[in-house]
Design a protein around this motif. Structure first.
Motif, PDB file in Angstrom:
ATOM      1  N   PHE A 109      35.880  40.241  25.647  1.00 57.73           N
ATOM      2  CA  PHE A 109      35.275  39.139  24.900  1.00 57.73           C
ATOM      3  C   PHE A 109      34.237  39.667  23.913  1.00 57.73           C
ATOM      4  CE2 PHE A 109      36.919  37.176  28.758  1.00 57.73           C
ATOM      5  CZ  PHE A 109      37.661  36.132  28.228  1.00 57.73           C
ATOM      6  N   ALA A 110      34.624  40.710  23.193  1.00 53.92           N
ATOM      7  CA  ALA A 110      33.715  41.352  22.241  1.00 53.92           C
ATOM      8  C   ALA A 110      34.522  42.155  21.231  1.00 53.92           C
ATOM      9  CB  ALA A 110      32.753  42.272  22.982  1.00 53.92           C
ATOM     10  N   GLN A 111      33.829  42.596  20.188  1.00 51.04           N
ATOM     11  CA  GLN A 111      34.462  43.429  19.172  1.00 51.04           C
ATOM     12  C   GLN A 111      34.144  44.908  19.363  1.00 51.04           C
ATOM     13  OE1 GLN A 111      33.084  41.501  15.577  1.00 51.04           O
ATOM     14  NE2 GLN A 111      34.972  40.309  15.453  1.00 51.04           N
ATOM     15  N   ASN A 112      33.275  45.215  20.296  1.00 54.34           N
ATOM     16  CA  ASN A 112      32.958  46.614  20.564  1.00 54.34           C
ATOM     17  C   ASN A 112      33.193  46.918  22.045  1.00 54.34           C
ATOM     18  OD1 ASN A 112      30.822  45.086  21.421  1.00 54.34           O
ATOM     19  ND2 ASN A 112      29.247  46.264  20.402  1.00 54.34           N
ATOM     20  N   VAL A 113      32.736  48.071  22.503  1.00 52.55           N
ATOM     21  CA  VAL A 113      33.038  48.538  23.856  1.00 52.55           C
ATOM     22  C   VAL A 113      31.733  48.761  24.623  1.00 52.55           C
ATOM     23  CG1 VAL A 113      34.283  50.289  25.185  1.00 52.55           C
ATOM     24  CG2 VAL A 113      35.049  49.712  22.884  1.00 52.55           C
ATOM     25  N   PRO A 114      31.660  48.267  25.857  1.00 52.87           N
ATOM     26  CA  PRO A 114      30.431  48.471  26.637  1.00 52.87           C
ATOM     27  C   PRO A 114      30.290  49.921  27.081  1.00 52.87           C
ATOM     28  CG  PRO A 114      32.125  47.496  28.023  1.00 52.87           C
ATOM     29  CD  PRO A 114      32.682  47.544  26.620  1.00 52.87           C
ATOM     30  N   VAL A 115      29.063  50.310  27.394  1.00 54.20           N
ATOM     31  CA  VAL A 115      28.824  51.673  27.878  1.00 54.20           C
ATOM     32  C   VAL A 115      28.813  51.740  29.404  1.00 54.20           C
ATOM     33  CG1 VAL A 115      27.595  52.406  25.810  1.00 54.20           C
ATOM     34  CG2 VAL A 115      26.308  51.457  27.722  1.00 54.20           C
ATOM     35  N   LYS A 116      28.644  50.590  30.061  1.00 51.13           N
ATOM     36  CA  LYS A 116      28.629  50.551  31.524  1.00 51.13           C
ATOM     37  C   LYS A 116      29.286  49.267  31.983  1.00 51.13           C
ATOM     38  CE  LYS A 116      24.269  53.013  31.768  1.00 51.13           C
ATOM     39  NZ  LYS A 116      22.849  52.853  31.974  1.00 51.13           N
ATOM     40  N   TRP A 117      29.803  49.291  33.200  1.00 50.15           N
ATOM     41  CA  TRP A 117      30.415  48.105  33.782  1.00 50.15           C
ATOM     42  C   TRP A 117      30.331  48.182  35.293  1.00 50.15           C
ATOM     43  CZ3 TRP A 117      34.230  49.528  37.045  1.00 50.15           C
ATOM     44  CH2 TRP A 117      34.791  50.778  36.838  1.00 50.15           C
ATOM     45  N   LYS A 118      30.368  47.031  35.936  1.00 49.25           N
ATOM     46  CA  LYS A 118      30.465  46.984  37.389  1.00 49.25           C
ATOM     47  C   LYS A 118      31.189  45.696  37.766  1.00 49.25           C
ATOM     48  CE  LYS A 118      25.924  45.004  38.402  1.00 49.25           C
ATOM     49  NZ  LYS A 118      24.682  45.176  39.146  1.00 49.25           N
ATOM     50  N   VAL A 119      31.776  45.698  38.931  1.00 49.69           N
ATOM     51  CA  VAL A 119      32.563  44.563  39.403  1.00 49.69           C
ATOM     52  C   VAL A 119      32.097  44.207  40.811  1.00 49.69           C
ATOM     53  CG1 VAL A 119      34.890  43.732  39.927  1.00 49.69           C
ATOM     54  CG2 VAL A 119      34.548  45.313  38.014  1.00 49.69           C
ATOM     55  N   ALA A 120      31.948  42.904  41.059  1.00 48.72           N
ATOM     56  CA  ALA A 120      31.550  42.428  42.382  1.00 48.72           C
ATOM     57  C   ALA A 120      32.411  41.235  42.791  1.00 48.72           C
ATOM     58  CB  ALA A 120      30.079  42.031  42.376  1.00 48.72           C
ATOM     59  N   TYR A 121      32.789  41.199  44.039  1.00 45.82           N
ATOM     60  CA  TYR A 121      33.533  40.077  44.604  1.00 45.82           C
ATOM     61  C   TYR A 121      32.596  38.873  44.672  1.00 45.82           C
ATOM     62  CZ  TYR A 121      35.691  37.204  48.261  1.00 45.82           C
ATOM     63  OH  TYR A 121      36.221  36.171  48.974  1.00 45.82           O
ATOM     64  N   THR A 122      33.075  37.699  44.243  1.00 44.13           N
ATOM     65  CA  THR A 122      32.222  36.507  44.297  1.00 44.13           C
ATOM     66  C   THR A 122      32.809  35.379  45.138  1.00 44.13           C
ATOM     67  OG1 THR A 122      33.134  35.688  42.203  1.00 44.13           O
ATOM     68  CG2 THR A 122      31.103  36.991  42.085  1.00 44.13           C
ATOM     69  N   GLY A 123      34.051  35.494  45.584  1.00 48.61           N
ATOM     70  CA  GLY A 123      34.598  34.463  46.456  1.00 48.61           C
ATOM     71  C   GLY A 123      36.103  34.339  46.323  1.00 48.61           C
ATOM     72  N   SER A 124      36.673  33.514  47.222  1.00 49.84           N
ATOM     73  CA  SER A 124      38.114  33.278  47.168  1.00 49.84           C
ATOM     74  C   SER A 124      38.441  31.912  47.741  1.00 49.84           C
ATOM     75  CB  SER A 124      38.875  34.373  47.921  1.00 49.84           C
ATOM     76  OG  SER A 124      38.468  34.413  49.271  1.00 49.84           O
ATOM     77  N   GLY A 125      39.623  31.448  47.386  1.00 52.51           N
ATOM     78  CA  GLY A 125      40.117  30.164  47.877  1.00 52.51           C
ATOM     79  C   GLY A 125      41.388  29.804  47.141  1.00 52.51           C
ATOM     80  N   ALA A 126      42.217  29.003  47.769  1.00 53.84           N
ATOM     81  CA  ALA A 126      43.465  28.519  47.169  1.00 53.84           C
ATOM     82  C   ALA A 126      44.347  29.667  46.671  1.00 53.84           C
ATOM     83  CB  ALA A 126      43.167  27.527  46.053  1.00 53.84           C
ATOM     84  N   GLY A 127      44.371  30.755  47.416  1.00 56.57           N
ATOM     85  CA  GLY A 127      45.250  31.862  47.071  1.00 56.57           C
ATOM     86  C   GLY A 127      44.754  32.775  45.962  1.00 56.57           C
TER      87      GLY A 127
END
Length: 166
Positions: A109-127
């Motif tokens: 969702f940008a025109q450039n590239v990030p220098v850092k990233w991280k991912v975290a689980y936030t929940g689940s439901g309905a498959g």
């Protein structure tokens, strides 16, 4: 001291010096290069292809590497292949529509590239499971952060939706 003892002593000293040099040289290699500092910070990693959040993490890591390295002729093809593998057909269409409308990358969702990233689980439901991707744009106190909620199908592990968090 006999000649034989002198030769043995000199051979042992030479061998010791050679082994010491061999042990020290890798530690001294690239000491001025900035990439070694970054490599040392992430000295180990692990993963599980059955874990839906890990799959999102793997996708964003590989995708960002590909778009970051835009000088490499294989980078664009790799980014396209990653999208085809990790995203459902419906998600691929939604990303393409966003890109056509906004002239920006529909994964970041940008025109450039990030220098850092991280991912975290936030929940689940309905498959489905939701992971929050945090992207950091720049370094230091002026670095900007954006977030994307990524929905994945628990059965196929494919990414089914991406939404920027406002």
């Amino acid at each position: 001291m006999t000649v034989r003892h002198r030769k043995t002593l000199l051979t042992a000293a030479a061998l010791t010096a050679g082994l010491t040099l061999a042990a020290v040289t890798p530690a001294l290699a690239y000491t001025g290069a900035s990439h070694t500092t970054r490599a040392a910070a992430a000295s180990s990693a692990q993963g599980d292809p059955r874990n839906v959040t890990q799959r999102v993490t793997d996708f964003y890591g590989a995708y960002i590497d590909s778009v970051w390295d835009n000088e490499d002729p294989a980078a664009a093809a790799n980014a396209k292949a990653l999208r085809a593998f990790y995203l459902s057909a419906a998600a691929q269409k939604k990303v393409a529509a966003f890109e056509k409308k906004n002239h920006a990358d529909g994964i970041l969702f940008a025109q450039n590239v990030p220098v850092k990233w991280k991912v975290a689980y936030t929940g689940s439901g309905a498959g489905h499971a939701t992971s929050r991707v945090t992207l950091t744009w720049g370094d230091g106190s002026s670095a900007e952060v954006s977030r994307i909620d990524v929905q994945s199908d628990l059965k196929t592990l494919k990414i089914t939706d991406l939404k920027p968090v406002r």
